[in-house]
Design an enzyme around this catalytic site. Structure first.
Site, short mmCIF file in Angstrom:
data_model
loop_
_atom_site.label_atom_id
_atom_site.label_comp_id
_atom_site.label_asym_id
_atom_site.label_seq_id
_atom_site.Cartn_x
_atom_site.Cartn_y
_atom_site.Cartn_z
N GLY A 68 35.79 48.73 33.65
CA GLY A 68 37.08 49.00 33.03
C GLY A 68 37.61 47.78 32.32
N ASN A 77 39.61 44.42 31.09
CA ASN A 77 40.03 43.21 31.78
C ASN A 77 41.48 43.34 32.22
OD1 ASN A 77 37.56 41.93 31.35
ND2 ASN A 77 38.21 41.08 29.38
N SER A 80 38.84 43.00 40.12
CA SER A 80 38.64 41.86 41.02
C SER A 80 39.62 41.90 42.19
CB SER A 80 38.77 40.54 40.26
OG SER A 80 37.69 40.37 39.35
N GLU A 127 31.37 40.69 39.11
CA GLU A 127 30.79 40.23 37.84
C GLU A 127 29.63 39.26 38.07
OE1 GLU A 127 33.31 39.32 34.58
OE2 GLU A 127 34.91 40.66 35.25
#
Length: 248
Positions: A38, A40, A45, A162
């Site tokens: 999706g 940023n 996170s 990531e």
């Protein structure tokens, strides 16, 4: 199996309450690979940190194999079988890479095992095994070493934030092969947070998070066309660029 129910996370900024994640629910079956993607700033996170207990959820519950782990600390979640790799790995002045791998494994590892782990993430083992895991290493080197620490021990569930960040294409290809092997053996459940198309294509299921909410979640064959098909071509804010899903 991991089950997340109605997870939310709020923060207080300048006296105002801001909602970072809102009512996020999903499951990940044993041996499954879920890729979360999706734009940023969408909350991906943050969700990873909530799963590992780095941040505590404002509301909702997290279940691992039928056990409510919502109130567990990071250590307790690790003991329950969870592994985690940060988007930006921490550094450890005075600690060698060999020692870091042994601590992650929970036992003293011999040189052959350490070298195998480092080689699996694209590092020339003998050049790194006795180096300190400190600021003398580049961000990409630390990223690969951290992934090696996660691979040093068997986990029920591994969360990678990531994993492609900061590593070269050759090392990335080796990393992909490692993920494919883990997934093929079905010994661990994987959650990968990524914008990288090659990683997304490996998924059993894909979850898209945008604006702190689950935009879509489902079988990869259902979600992939909305990411890299006609809808992608017609939407400037989701154009494919360099193999990544643009977050602008």
């Amino acid at each position: 199996m991991l089950r997340v129910e109605h997870l939310s996370y709020d923060v207080i900024e300048e006296g105002k309450q801001s909602e970072i994640l809102s009512d996020v629910s999903f499951t990940v079956n044993d041996g499954e690979m879920l890729v979360i993607t999706g734009p940023n700033g969408g909350g991906k996170s943050t969700l990873a940190k909530l799963l590992m207990g780095i941040n505590q959820a404002t509301a909702g519950t997290i279940w691992l194999d039928g056990q409510d782990i919502t109130g567990y600390t990071i250590d307790e979640r690790a003991k329950a079988g969870m592994g985690f790799a940060f988007q930006q790995p921490p550094r450890f002045k005075g600690m060698t890479v060999r020692k870091l791998l042994s601590l992650a494994a929970g036992e003293e590892l011999d040189e052959k095992t350490c070298c195998s782990l480092l080689s699996s993430v694209g590092l020339c083992a003998m050049e790194y095994i006795d180096r300190e895991a400190d600021a003398t290493l580049s961000g990409g080197e630390m990223k690969r070493i951290e992934i090696a620490t996660v691979l040093a021990k068997h986990h029920k569930l591994c969360v990678f934030d990531e994993p492609e960040a900061g590593i070269d294409l050759w090392s990335f290809s080796m990393l992909i092969k490692r993920f494919e092997q883990i997934h093929r053996e079905k010994k661990e459940t994987l959650i990968l947070i990524s914008h990288q198309e090659r990683i997304i294509q490996m998924a059993d299921r894909i979850m898209v998070i945008s604006g702190g909410k689950v935009e879509s979640v489902g079988d990869a064959r259902e979600i992939m066309p909305t990411l890299f098909g006609e809808e992608l071509d017609s939407c400037e804010c989701r154009r494919q660029k360099g193999g990544e899903l643009c977050g602008e």
